[in-house]
Write a protein that holds these residues in place. Structure first.
Motif, PDB file in Angstrom:
ATOM      1  N   LYS A  78       0.832  -1.199   0.000  1.00  0.00           N
ATOM      2  CA  LYS A  78       0.000   0.000   0.000  1.00  0.00           C
ATOM      3  C   LYS A  78       0.870   1.254   0.000  1.00  0.00           C
ATOM      4  N   THR A  79       0.636   2.107  -0.976  1.00  0.00           N
ATOM      5  CA  THR A  79       1.220   3.438  -0.970  1.00  0.00           C
ATOM      6  C   THR A  79       0.190   4.390  -0.367  1.00  0.00           C
ATOM      7  N   THR A  84      -5.546   3.355  -2.171  1.00  0.00           N
ATOM      8  CA  THR A  84      -5.240   1.985  -1.765  1.00  0.00           C
ATOM      9  C   THR A  84      -6.321   1.351  -0.897  1.00  0.00           C
ATOM     10  N   ASP A  85      -7.078   2.147  -0.144  1.00  0.00           N
ATOM     11  CA  ASP A  85      -8.132   1.552   0.686  1.00  0.00           C
ATOM     12  C   ASP A  85      -9.216   0.917  -0.182  1.00  0.00           C
ATOM     13  N   ASP A 135      -1.738 -16.038   2.559  1.00  0.00           N
ATOM     14  CA  ASP A 135      -2.194 -15.925   1.175  1.00  0.00           C
ATOM     15  C   ASP A 135      -2.285 -14.476   0.713  1.00  0.00           C
ATOM     16  N   MET A 136      -2.522 -13.572   1.649  1.00  0.00           N
ATOM     17  CA  MET A 136      -2.795 -12.195   1.254  1.00  0.00           C
ATOM     18  C   MET A 136      -2.261 -11.223   2.303  1.00  0.00           C
ATOM     19  N   MET A 137      -1.805 -10.055   1.806  1.00  0.00           N
ATOM     20  CA  MET A 137      -1.334  -8.982   2.667  1.00  0.00           C
ATOM     21  C   MET A 137      -1.907  -7.677   2.124  1.00  0.00           C
ATOM     22  N   THR A 138      -2.502  -6.845   3.004  1.00  0.00           N
ATOM     23  CA  THR A 138      -3.197  -5.655   2.519  1.00  0.00           C
ATOM     24  C   THR A 138      -2.953  -4.398   3.348  1.00  0.00           C
ATOM     25  N   LEU A 139      -2.199  -4.472   4.434  1.00  0.00           N
ATOM     26  CA  LEU A 139      -2.017  -3.308   5.296  1.00  0.00           C
ATOM     27  C   LEU A 139      -0.778  -2.507   4.887  1.00  0.00           C
ATOM     28  N   ASP A 275     -14.837 -10.447  -9.139  1.00  0.00           N
ATOM     29  CA  ASP A 275     -13.707 -10.311  -8.224  1.00  0.00           C
ATOM     30  C   ASP A 275     -13.224  -8.871  -8.123  1.00  0.00           C
ATOM     31  N   ILE A 276     -13.339  -8.110  -9.195  1.00  0.00           N
ATOM     32  CA  ILE A 276     -12.781  -6.756  -9.187  1.00  0.00           C
ATOM     33  C   ILE A 276     -13.838  -5.678  -8.948  1.00  0.00           C
ATOM     34  N   LEU A 277     -15.070  -6.064  -8.606  1.00  0.00           N
ATOM     35  CA  LEU A 277     -16.064  -5.061  -8.234  1.00  0.00           C
ATOM     36  C   LEU A 277     -15.679  -4.475  -6.886  1.00  0.00           C
ATOM     37  N   MET A 278     -15.440  -3.175  -6.843  1.00  0.00           N
ATOM     38  CA  MET A 278     -14.948  -2.542  -5.618  1.00  0.00           C
ATOM     39  C   MET A 278     -15.633  -1.199  -5.401  1.00  0.00           C
ATOM     40  N   LYS A 279     -15.913  -0.915  -4.144  1.00  0.00           N
ATOM     41  CA  LYS A 279     -16.561   0.338  -3.775  1.00  0.00           C
ATOM     42  C   LYS A 279     -15.506   1.383  -3.482  1.00  0.00           C
ATOM     43  N   LYS A 280     -15.601   2.530  -4.129  1.00  0.00           N
ATOM     44  CA  LYS A 280     -14.613   3.603  -3.938  1.00  0.00           C
ATOM     45  C   LYS A 280     -14.661   4.079  -2.484  1.00  0.00           C
ATOM     46  N   ALA A 281     -13.467   4.254  -1.898  1.00  0.00           N
ATOM     47  CA  ALA A 281     -13.405   4.567  -0.465  1.00  0.00           C
ATOM     48  C   ALA A 281     -12.371   5.633  -0.176  1.00  0.00           C
ATOM     49  N   ASN A 282     -12.567   6.313   0.967  1.00  0.00           N
ATOM     50  CA  ASN A 282     -11.536   7.132   1.604  1.00  0.00           C
ATOM     51  C   ASN A 282     -11.063   8.307   0.772  1.00  0.00           C
TER      52      ASN A 282
END
Length: 445
Positions: A78-79, A84-85, A135-139, A275-282
């Motif tokens: 995350k930059t 990134t959120d 499996d995943m890292m997101t912070l 899989d790539i449906l994402m809600k815009k945030a922050n």
């Protein structure tokens, strides 16, 4: 005289008719725009009857025939202030849907000890897998290749996201109230703190300032994107650093072309459109935007920041070009982007309505076409699609690792902030006080 008066009267009538027609046209256009926007909270259950739960409007043939294997091991570096959120929220939704092991710190919720090195293994939750890997890292965390690789599965795909450097720098400047920090350093009022810093960075010694409790002695404006990507470990060897990133990272998204980047990510990792449906945030709230006087033009600021953070420009220009090279290899790309935007808007509107009314039975069928298989957007999806990022991190810690007091370790201020954020984001839904704490049982969905 009479004829002249009649002609003058006709002119007035014609002008009035034109104004009336123009007013009616403006009203029709604005009414149409209002219809396109998602409805505000709360929504009455009776309103749902007027909503079209129908299929997507685009049809480009049969569903795609995927012959690749979906990538489920992803490490997201995350930059800051690069959207990134939004991506992290989407990745955590996938981690829940596919039961993926997420690397989480035991004693923090914001980050993996950013801006300092990642905590030791004792400070990381223990994975439930026999491999003891994640499996995943997101912070947020400062990227250290050897350290991160030791935690992740061997076939992990590394991804990140970049933003045009001067735009990212300005967003950081506003979000972290750097202008006030600079005024405290100099004990003077600055007409335009951002421009003062760009023109005279030597006047401001961040590393001697204890200006916040979490960034002691740290200059967040020091090539911010490259810092997050581990440039401090390279001793100023910019070319070697850039070459390493180009080899190590499977995909680098560009915030300035976010939707296009998501389609490339979908193809690169063999994911579905769902899989790539994402809600815009922050997005930075207007109340945080600086009201300082602007002395320099955008182009001058851009030139000055290019001198101060050349490595950020180097990686941005490389990966922006790489993105467009990949785009050129994808057939019907722009139509696929259009399809993605329509589905994202439909999912957002539907989830606003479902969570605003508590209608756990409502679903939307997304018809299969040349870009995606048939799928459904339902209550279960909407809870994960809409839950704020930090609330999801808290939820995973509580439900997977039984860390019920995770918010307390960072002090009452952090605990209160996160709880208030969750409440503000989630209290409009039927899962009151935030879904991490009162999520409905599966048999009720």
């Amino acid at each position: 005289m009479i004829a002249r008066a009649l002609r003058s009267k006709r002119k007035y009538v014609a002008v009035i008719c034109i104004l009336v027609c123009f007013t009616v046209a403006i009203y029709q256009v604005t009414s149409w725009i209002r219809v396109q926007k998602p409805p505000p909270y709360p929504i009455r259950t009776s309103d749902l009857g007027t909503f079209d739960y129908g299929e997507a409007t685009l049809d480009y043939g049969s569903a795609p025939n995927l012959t690749c294997t979906p990538v489920r091991h992803v490490a997201f570096v995350k930059t800051h202030k690069c959207g990134t959120d939004t991506l992290a929220m989407g990745l955590l939704r996938l981690a829940q849907e596919y039961n993926l092991e997420v690397l989480l710190p035991r004693h923090y919720i914001w980050s993996l000890n950013w801006p300092r090195p990642m905590p030791p293994k004792s400070g990381i939750v223990k994975p439930r897998k026999s491999s003891n890997r994640f499996d995943m890292m997101t912070l947020h965390g400062v990227y250290d290749p050897a350290r991160w690789d030791s935690f992740m599965e061997e076939d992990t795909a590394y991804i990140t996201i970049l933003r045009y450097p001067i735009d990212q720098m300005r967003s950081i400047f506003e979000y972290f109230s750097i202008g006030k920090v600079l005024e405290d350093m100099t004990e003077t009022h600055l007409m335009s703190p951002l421009d003062e810093y760009l023109q005279h960075p030597e006047r401001f010694d961040f590393e001697e300032q204890n200006y916040t409790h979490w960034m002691r002695g740290f200059n967040i404006l020091k090539y911010p994107m490259s810092y997050d990507l581990g440039y401090e470990h390279w001793g100023g060897r910019q070319d070697a650093f850039v070459r390493f990133l180009s080899r190590k990272f499977r995909m680098v998204l560009i915030l300035d072309h976010f939707d296009e980047s998501m389609i490339v990510l979908k193809h690169e990792l063999c994911w579905t459109t769902r899989d790539i449906l994402m809600k815009k945030a922050n997005k930075t709230p207007e109340r945080l935007r600086s009201n300082a006087t602007e002395q320099l033009s955008w182009s001058v600021r851009d030139a000055l920041w290019r001198q101060l953070a050349p490595v950020d420009y180097a990686i941005y220009e490389l990966f922006n070009a790489t993105l467009w090279n990949k785009i050129s290899t994808i057939p019907n790309f722009h139509r696929e982007v259009q399809d993605y935007r329509i589905l994202t808007d439909k999912a957002t509107i539907l989830c606003n309505r479902i969570l605003g009314t508590g209608d756990v039975q409502a679903r939307m069928r997304l018809k299969a076409n040349g870009f995606h298989d048939e799928t459904w957007v339902d209550y279960d999806f909407c809870v994960r699609f809409s839950r704020p990022f930090l609330c999801t991190v808290d939820y995973l810690k509580r439900t997977r690792y039984n860390l019920s007091q995770v918010l307390d370790v960072e002090g009452p201020t952090v605990k209160t902030f996160i709880e208030e954020q969750c409440r503000a984001e989630c209290s409009h839904t039927t899962w009151m006080n935030c879904p991490p704490h009162n999520e409905p049982p599966r048999d009720a969905r």
